[in-house]
Design an enzyme around this catalytic site. Structure first.
Site, PDB file in Angstrom:
ATOM      1  N   ASN A 147       0.773  -1.175  -0.110  1.00 25.84           N
ATOM      2  CA  ASN A 147      -0.119   0.192  -0.189  1.00 25.84           C
ATOM      3  C   ASN A 147       0.969   1.331  -0.077  1.00 25.84           C
ATOM      4  O   ASN A 147       2.071   1.391  -0.449  1.00 25.84           O
ATOM      5  CB  ASN A 147      -0.981   0.003   1.245  1.00 25.84           C
ATOM      6  N   HIS A 156       3.498  -0.100  -2.884  1.00 19.32           N
ATOM      7  CA  HIS A 156       3.800  -1.396  -2.923  1.00 19.32           C
ATOM      8  C   HIS A 156       5.180  -1.685  -3.085  1.00 19.32           C
ATOM      9  O   HIS A 156       5.675  -2.309  -4.038  1.00 19.32           O
ATOM     10  CB  HIS A 156       3.049  -2.052  -4.176  1.00 19.32           C
ATOM     11  N   HIS A 214      -0.948  -9.956  -3.431  1.00 21.27           N
ATOM     12  CA  HIS A 214      -1.866  -9.098  -4.433  1.00 21.27           C
ATOM     13  C   HIS A 214      -2.675 -10.057  -5.390  1.00 21.27           C
ATOM     14  O   HIS A 214      -2.918  -9.643  -6.447  1.00 21.27           O
ATOM     15  CB  HIS A 214      -1.247  -8.021  -5.135  1.00 21.27           C
ATOM     16  N   TYR A 266      -5.948 -11.525  -7.490  1.00 19.93           N
ATOM     17  CA  TYR A 266      -6.999 -10.819  -7.796  1.00 19.93           C
ATOM     18  C   TYR A 266      -7.760 -12.121  -7.960  1.00 19.93           C
ATOM     19  O   TYR A 266      -7.735 -13.128  -8.784  1.00 19.93           O
ATOM     20  CB  TYR A 266      -7.108 -10.168  -8.950  1.00 19.93           C
ATOM     21  N   ASP A 302     -11.575   0.903  -2.350  1.00 17.42           N
ATOM     22  CA  ASP A 302     -10.024   0.603  -2.205  1.00 17.42           C
ATOM     23  C   ASP A 302      -9.707   1.168  -1.094  1.00 17.42           C
ATOM     24  O   ASP A 302      -9.109   2.392  -0.878  1.00 17.42           O
ATOM     25  CB  ASP A 302      -9.572   1.511  -3.723  1.00 17.42           C
ATOM     26  N   GLN A 323      -7.113  -4.408   3.087  1.00 14.80           N
ATOM     27  CA  GLN A 323      -7.368  -3.685   1.879  1.00 14.80           C
ATOM     28  C   GLN A 323      -8.327  -4.484   1.007  1.00 14.80           C
ATOM     29  O   GLN A 323      -8.140  -5.684   0.685  1.00 14.80           O
ATOM     30  CB  GLN A 323      -6.378  -3.217   1.215  1.00 14.80           C
ATOM     31  N   GLU A 361      -6.182  -7.870   0.398  1.00 18.89           N
ATOM     32  CA  GLU A 361      -4.696  -7.977   0.970  1.00 18.89           C
ATOM     33  C   GLU A 361      -4.951  -7.442   2.430  1.00 18.89           C
ATOM     34  O   GLU A 361      -5.221  -6.563   2.833  1.00 18.89           O
ATOM     35  CB  GLU A 361      -4.192  -6.694   0.348  1.00 18.89           C
TER      36      GLU A 361
HETATM   37  C1  BGC Z   1      -4.325  -0.620  -4.322  1.00 29.36           C
HETATM   38  C2  BGC Z   1      -4.835   0.170  -5.262  1.00 29.36           C
HETATM   39  C3  BGC Z   1      -3.994  -0.206  -6.466  1.00 29.36           C
HETATM   40  C4  BGC Z   1      -3.506  -1.591  -6.955  1.00 29.36           C
HETATM   41  C5  BGC Z   1      -2.526  -1.508  -8.088  1.00 29.36           C
HETATM   42  C6  BGC Z   1      -4.096  -2.115  -4.819  1.00 29.36           C
HETATM   43  O1  BGC Z   1      -3.607  -2.837  -3.639  1.00 29.36           O
HETATM   44  O2  BGC Z   1      -5.232  -0.390  -3.207  1.00 29.36           O
HETATM   45  O3  BGC Z   1      -4.850   1.395  -5.120  1.00 29.36           O
HETATM   46  O4  BGC Z   1      -4.133   0.921  -7.768  1.00 29.36           O
HETATM   47  O5  BGC Z   1      -3.213  -2.144  -5.799  1.00 29.36           O
HETATM   48  O6  BGC Z   1      -2.707  -2.517  -8.598  1.00 29.36           O
END
Ligand code: BGC
Length: 352
Positions: free
Chosen positions: A80, A106, A180, A182, A252, A289, A317
């Site tokens: 983050n 990140h 991270h 998805y 987010d 998150q 996350e």
């Molecule tokens: C964040 C997003 C960001 C994304 C990038 C996420 O962990 O919260 O704001 O754009 O990661 O892939």
């Protein structure tokens, strides 16, 4: 053999990259690369017992190197945002990359998601495991201290992927590691994740400013579209006229989890109605998150010819709060020599 190793190609400098597939007793599979420690695919059964791949990813190493929106990878040193890419530790200011507008995101330009990890596959007591290690040199991406990191993925027979993170340092530093991935629990049947139903075990969240940095306030979720204390479709309120949703282009945000940080407890539960797949997230972390894929492009070529759309995957996350190094009243992300950073997050799959 419950662990299979294959080649995932080579980097431009000739470094070979591998792909490990862990298989549990139920036939669930997790395929993970040592490039960024990314989970490339993860299969979970639907209500009829049919396995489907529930994470977004790419077929080739080149796509991970070229243009991955952090698909499945390990995030570090600091998951983050850190405001303005700056923080102070014991009176010394550290300057980090501003790789997200004015902020640091990140771990910087070349975070743990773009590093080559040393892999070790083993049959752990709980199931097949892949243990990844990486030593981040003092000063890498602007952070102080040599950080020795281990991330262990274990696929257990109750259809859960456990991730154990440990880190030690030789100089006081800050750390906030996460994954991270998805998810789209429909395994390709539903384009967006808007019909997935979500529960988050949190009474409060940390509101953000227009650059997604927490203002410092801890705000109750009650009466806001961020209230996921009962299972609610992700899409039900995502387009509401709400300042917080506007800042993130949707969800987010960082939710402050109920229960004791350090104790493994339920953080979130997601239900996908067409397949019946359920994912539970358990963690020792203080927060999570929830990101609804609002910054994904309208269309992105993914695995097996699949095309991923905007909001085609969501991330959960587990983490410490964003910008903790600049917010002394947030739970500390500092790590000192002699201490061991240790967190666990479990993604568990069921069907109803
Ligand atoms: C964040 C997003 C960001 C994304 C990038 C996420 O962990 O919260 O704001 O754009 O990661 O892939």
């Amino acid at each position: 053999m419950k662990i299979k190793k294959q080649s995932f190609g080579t980097l431009a400098d000739g470094t070979p990259i591998a792909l490990y597939t862990l298989v549990n007793a139920q036939g669930m599979m997790a395929t993970i690369t040592n490039y960024g420690g990314a989970i490339v695919s993860l299969t979970a059964p639907d209500r009829h017992g049919n396995f489907g791949d529930v994470v977004l990813g790419f077929d080739t190493l080149e796509e991970y190197v070229d243009h991955s929106p952090y698909f499945g990878c390990i995030i570090g040193r600091f998951g983050n945002r850190i405001a303005n890419g700056r923080f102070t530790l014991d009176g010394v200011e550290y300057v980090l990359a501003q790789n997200d507008g004015q902020n640091h995101l990140h771990g910087g330009r070349k975070g743990f998601d773009k590093r080559v990890w040393t892999p070790r596959a083993l049959e752990a007591p709980d199931g097949p495991a892949l243990v990844l290690t990486y030593t981040s040199p003092d000063g890498e991406e602007g952070y102080p201290g040599t950080l020795a990191v281990t991330v262990a993925y274990t696929l257990t027979d109750d259809n859960a992927l456990a991730i154990d993170y440990t880190a030690t340092t030789d100089k006081k530093t800050v750390v906030n590691l996460t994954n991270h991935s998805y998810f789209n629990l429909s395994a390709g049947a539903a384009e967006t994740i808007l019909d997935h139903e979500l529960f988050i075990n949190a009474e409060t969240f940390t509101p953000v400013d227009g650059t997604l940095i927490p203002t410092g306030e801890i705000r109750p979720v009650g009466g806001t579209p961020l209230d996921f204390r009962t299972l609610t479709p992700i899409g039900a309120r995502i387009n509401m006229d709400d300042a917080q949703l506007k800042f993130g282009g949707g969800y987010d945000h960082n939710w402050v989890l109920n229960g004791e940080p350090g104790e493994l407890r339920l953080a979130a539960r997601v239900y996908e109605p067409t397949s019946g797949r359920v994912m539970e997230v358990h963690t020792t972390e203080p927060a999570i998150q929830f990101y609804a894929g609002n910054f994904l492009p309208p269309s992105l070529k993914g695995k097996g010819g699949r095309v991923y759309v905007w909001r085609g995957g969501f991330c959960l996350e587990t983490q410490h709060y964003p910008d903790s190094p600049n917010k002394p009243h947030f739970p500390s992300t500092e790590l000192e020599p002699g201490q061991v950073y240790r967190t666990t997050t479990i993604y568990k799959f069921l069907a109803e």
